[in-house]
Design an enzyme around this catalytic site. Structure first.
Site, PDB file in Angstrom:
ATOM      1  N   ASP B  13       0.798  -1.230   0.000  1.00  0.00           N
ATOM      2  CA  ASP B  13       0.000   0.000   0.000  1.00  0.00           C
ATOM      3  C   ASP B  13       0.831   1.282   0.000  1.00  0.00           C
ATOM      4  O   ASP B  13       0.311   2.354   0.268  1.00  0.00           O
ATOM      5  CB  ASP B  13      -0.985   0.041   1.194  1.00  0.00           C
ATOM      6  CG  ASP B  13      -1.983  -1.100   1.155  1.00  0.00           C
ATOM      7  OD1 ASP B  13      -2.569  -1.309   0.085  1.00  0.00           O
ATOM      8  OD2 ASP B  13      -2.142  -1.781   2.180  1.00  0.00           O
ATOM      9  N   HIS B  47      -3.427  -1.892  -6.790  1.00  0.00           N
ATOM     10  CA  HIS B  47      -2.552  -0.750  -7.014  1.00  0.00           C
ATOM     11  C   HIS B  47      -3.377   0.384  -7.601  1.00  0.00           C
ATOM     12  O   HIS B  47      -3.836   0.303  -8.738  1.00  0.00           O
ATOM     13  CB  HIS B  47      -1.416  -1.142  -7.960  1.00  0.00           C
ATOM     14  CG  HIS B  47      -0.534  -2.235  -7.399  1.00  0.00           C
ATOM     15  ND1 HIS B  47       0.466  -2.839  -8.120  1.00  0.00           N
ATOM     16  CD2 HIS B  47      -0.508  -2.826  -6.175  1.00  0.00           C
ATOM     17  CE1 HIS B  47       1.083  -3.750  -7.367  1.00  0.00           C
ATOM     18  NE2 HIS B  47       0.494  -3.765  -6.187  1.00  0.00           N
TER      19      HIS B  47
END
Lengths: 323, 429
Positions: B13, B47
């Site tokens: 992340d 993503h």
């Protein structure tokens, strides 16, 4: 990292890929069907019947079961397109006065989601409806086996045909495909797909023996399919069905081949006459049908020799020479 | 022409998506990038990329450069491919005005397939673990990898999608074996899977091992890593890890096969603060930050559990750099958040059992008992945090002794700043 937010619905995915390629399936499959149409589901069916009636006093049962996987997907299309010709030949040329035709489809009970689909014996265009409901498989190619033995089991034990029961004349059963049956009718598959309480597996030879008491069974191997010329596939069927293995070089000629085989079987024609009839109907399949049926026609001519020696001169060889 | 390997040095992340998007954009001065190559993980990747005109996509199996016209995606043999999620993702890209994502995709035939049976087994197992869950994403990555280890020859692979009989046999085996172990699985019929996987094979270009070396010689490629080094299957804090090698190693192996060993730039991605999705050691966690910094694209996952936030953890990142063989440069994201939040700290040491620890011990890869002991120690560790004097870019560069070459001040490529590297260490805007 994250939590996999894209849909993983399997049906959704298949439809999305098809849409991405602009491809659509066929008939019943077009509507997004993913299971056997209820009218074709063999589960729990006591028997499919071909019965005499006032309208059809001397019915003749004709069953056509085809592999619907892989390259064989085109068979139902070809059959549907040529169905009027098949009926026309059978009826108008008097090969059979009261044919009752059943269509069915064979997949792979170890994998496909429509391993067996069986319509009704019909005397009219309702058989066309059954064809349209058949679910086409996506599979095909690979292991050379489909669940033909399961289809043969159903036809042997779950059909009842007056031509044989009342008049002692076997019906006709055509298997169209390019692969082999599994070695055994498997009890768990029979329980799951047909609903019979079967305890032990049955060798395919045993079910063929049962089946051939009721039907003259033919196997048609179309050219252009994966295993044409494959000695293993041909050899397997020849051991099971003897002469009744037909190699067909044009899939479009399947209907004509069936019609003429029935005509020969009913002693209504010899091959030459049958091919004349094809020409009369504008069929371009004569050469293919002739090559495909040469062996069977010759065999029948041999039979004819012993029964009616005078017929020898009009036997199959004459028909073949013309082509 | 230098290839880039983009790896998250934390728990994931950090912003690999936005960094890869920028690397593929015309704004980046390194020249055009024809392709993005994935080299680990699978459909669990998330993503996020936001375009300057406001479109947002969470890339899972397509490369994060896909918004840029013509940029290809290649899924290497290390990727666990989920054909079902793939097409749903492609459809979302179509809706965002990217009509040809599937056409720009190539997949190595040797790559493993994640199936609905793996997914169902994954969820069944996490449910059975109850409170002791591992923070799995619930998409079946671990089951896919574990099954392939146990039954290498029977594991369904991408190439099998073109051969329905083999595929059918393998899928049936997966279903039967996992059902035997875990009870009946909530998953569709094998035939339904075969149909969908065949459609996948008919829509996507499947390639063999000769493809990637050609691609690598044709132009600059960005290797896009998934997850983060601290979740690595062998070097992470067991058992709170992923079944995937999350370091530079797989990308380096692919480069070596193409005769390009050691030639790529190894780019580590970090946030100005730490995050962790789900359970497991997270020494710098600060509940005030978790409450105060809700994430735009991350939240509580049904299978992963809570999204947690903490301070920049130089101890853990140094460990990540050490176990992954080091990086050449850093990309630092969320600098805009750091500018807005004066309460963000940097952790340079831990206190464990009244001892000050600045460096975590690095053991040989693969000793999971040892990694589990390390994880237990970390669960008892307290962070020693300090203020960030001066700028974040300089502070992070100095703490990790690496140049920061990219600063991100917002979600889009337009919010990125390429940084001039000073001689020695550190960087300046």
């Amino acid at each position: 990292m994250g939590s996999g937010r894209w849909s993983t619905d399997v049906f959704d995915a298949a439809a999305r890929y098809r849409a991405a390629r602009g491809v659509s399936a066929f008939a019943y499959s077009d509507g997004g069907a993913t299971a056997v149409h209820p009218s074709l589901d063999p589960y729990g069916v006591t028997r499919r019947e071909s019965r005499d009636s006032d309208e059809h006093p001397e019915s003749v049962a004709i069953a056509v079961l085809f592999d619907v996987t892989g390259s064989m997907r085109t068979v139902p299309r070809a059959l549907q397109a040529r169905l009027p010709e098949l009926l026309g030949l059978l009826l108008r040329k008097g090969y059979v006065t009261h044919p009752q035709i059943l269509f069915g489809a064979i997949g792979d009970a170890t994998c496909d989601w429509a391993p067996l689909q069986i319509g009704q014996f019909e005397s009219d265009n309702r058989m066309d409806d059954d064809l349209g409901r058949i679910l086409l498989e996506g599979g095909g190619g690979g292991q050379k086996t489909e669940s033909y033995e399961l289809a043969m089991y159903f036809m042997a034990r779950h059909t009842s045909i007056d031509c044989q029961e009342r008049r002692g004349r076997r019906g006709y059963l055509f298997l169209i495909g390019d692969e082999m049956p599994y070695a055994r009718v498997k009890a768990p598959e029979v329980r799951r797909l047909i609903g019979d309480e079967m305890v032990e597996d049955l060798p395919v030879e045993a079910i063929v023996a049962e089946l051939t008491r009721k039907y003259d069974v033919y196997y048609i191997l179309p050219h252009g399919s994966s295993y044409v010329g494959d000695h293993e596939v041909l050899g397997r069927w020849r051991r099971l069905l003897g002469q009744n293995v037909i190699q067909l070089d044009d899939l479009d000629a399947a209907c004509e081949t069936i019609a003429l085989t029935v005509g020969l079987g009913e002693d209504a024609i010899d091959l030459g006459e049958g091919l004349d009839h094809l020409r009369e109907y504008g069929s371009r399949s004569g050469a293919s049908v002739s090559r495909a049926l040469a062996t069977i026609a010759a065999d029948r001519a041999m039979v004819a020799v012993s029964a009616v020696p005078g017929d020898l001169g009009t036997g199959a060889s004459g028909g073949i020479v013309r082509l | 022409m230098t290839h880039d390997i983009v790896v998250d040095l934390g728990y994931g992340d950090a912003g690999k998506g936005t960094v890869v998007d920028w690397l593929c954009s015309p704004a980046n001065g390194g020249g055009p990038v024809p392709a993005v190559v994935r080299f680990n993980g699978g459909a669990q990747a998330a993503h996020n990329v936001v375009t300057p005109d406001g479109r947002h996509h969470t890339f899972a199996q397509f490369g994060s450069g896909t918004f840029h016209a013509g940029v290809l995606t290649h899924l290497s043999r290390y990727v666990l491919v989920d054909p079902l999620a793939l097409v749903a993702e492609a459809d979302h890209l179509v809706a965002l005005g990217v009509p040809d994502a599937l056409d720009r995709l190539t997949v190595d035939r040797r790559a493993l397939l994640t199936t609905p049976y793996h997914r169902a087994a994954n969820r069944a197992r996490e449910i059975a673990r109850g409170a002791a869950r591992h923070g799995s994403c619930g998409v079946g990555i671990g089951e896919t990898a574990a099954y392939a280890l146990a039954y290498e020859d029977d594991a369904p692979r991408v190439g099998d999608c073109a051969d329905p009989r083999v595929l059918c046999r393998k899928l049936t085996l997966v279903r039967d074996r996992l059902s035997e172990e875990l009870g009946e699985l909530q998953a569709p019929l094998v035939a339904a899977c075969v149909e969908a996987f065949r459609a996948f094979a008919g829509s996507v270009r499947l390639v063999d091992d000769a493809y990637l070396p050609r691609l690598l010689r044709r132009g600059r490629v960005v290797f896009e890593g998934a997850q983060g080094v601290l979740l690595d299957e062998w070097q992470g804090f067991h058992p709170y890890t992923t079944w995937s090698t999350t370091t530079f190693a797989n990308a380096e192996a692919l480069l070596a096969e193409a005769g390009l060993a050691g030639s790529a730039r190894r780019l580590g991605v970090l946030r100005t603060y730490a995050t962790r999705h789900g359970p497991g050691p997270f020494v710098t966690e600060d509940t005030a930050l978790t409450a105060g910094l809700p994430d735009r694209h991350n939240s509580h996952g049904q299978w992963q559990g809570a999204f947690r936030v903490g301070h920049f953890d130089a101890v853990a990142i140094r460990y990540a750099l050490e176990v992954s063989g080091g990086a050449d440069a850093l990309a630092l994201t969320h600098l805009d958040v750091a500018q807005a939040r004066a309460d963000l700290r940097i952790c340079r040491a831990y206190e464990i059992d009244d001892q000050r620890v600045e460096r975590l011990p690095v053991g040989p890869a693969g000793d999971l008992d040892r990694q589990a002991r390390l994880a237990r120690r970390l669960l008892a560790a307290r962070p020693v945090c300090g203020r960030v004097a001066g700028g974040w870019i300089e502070t992070v560069g100095e703490a990790l002794d690496l140049p920061v070459v990219l600063g991100s001040f917002g979600p889009t490529a337009a919010d990125k700043r390429e940084l001039r590297v000073r001689a020695g260490r550190g960087a300046a805007a």
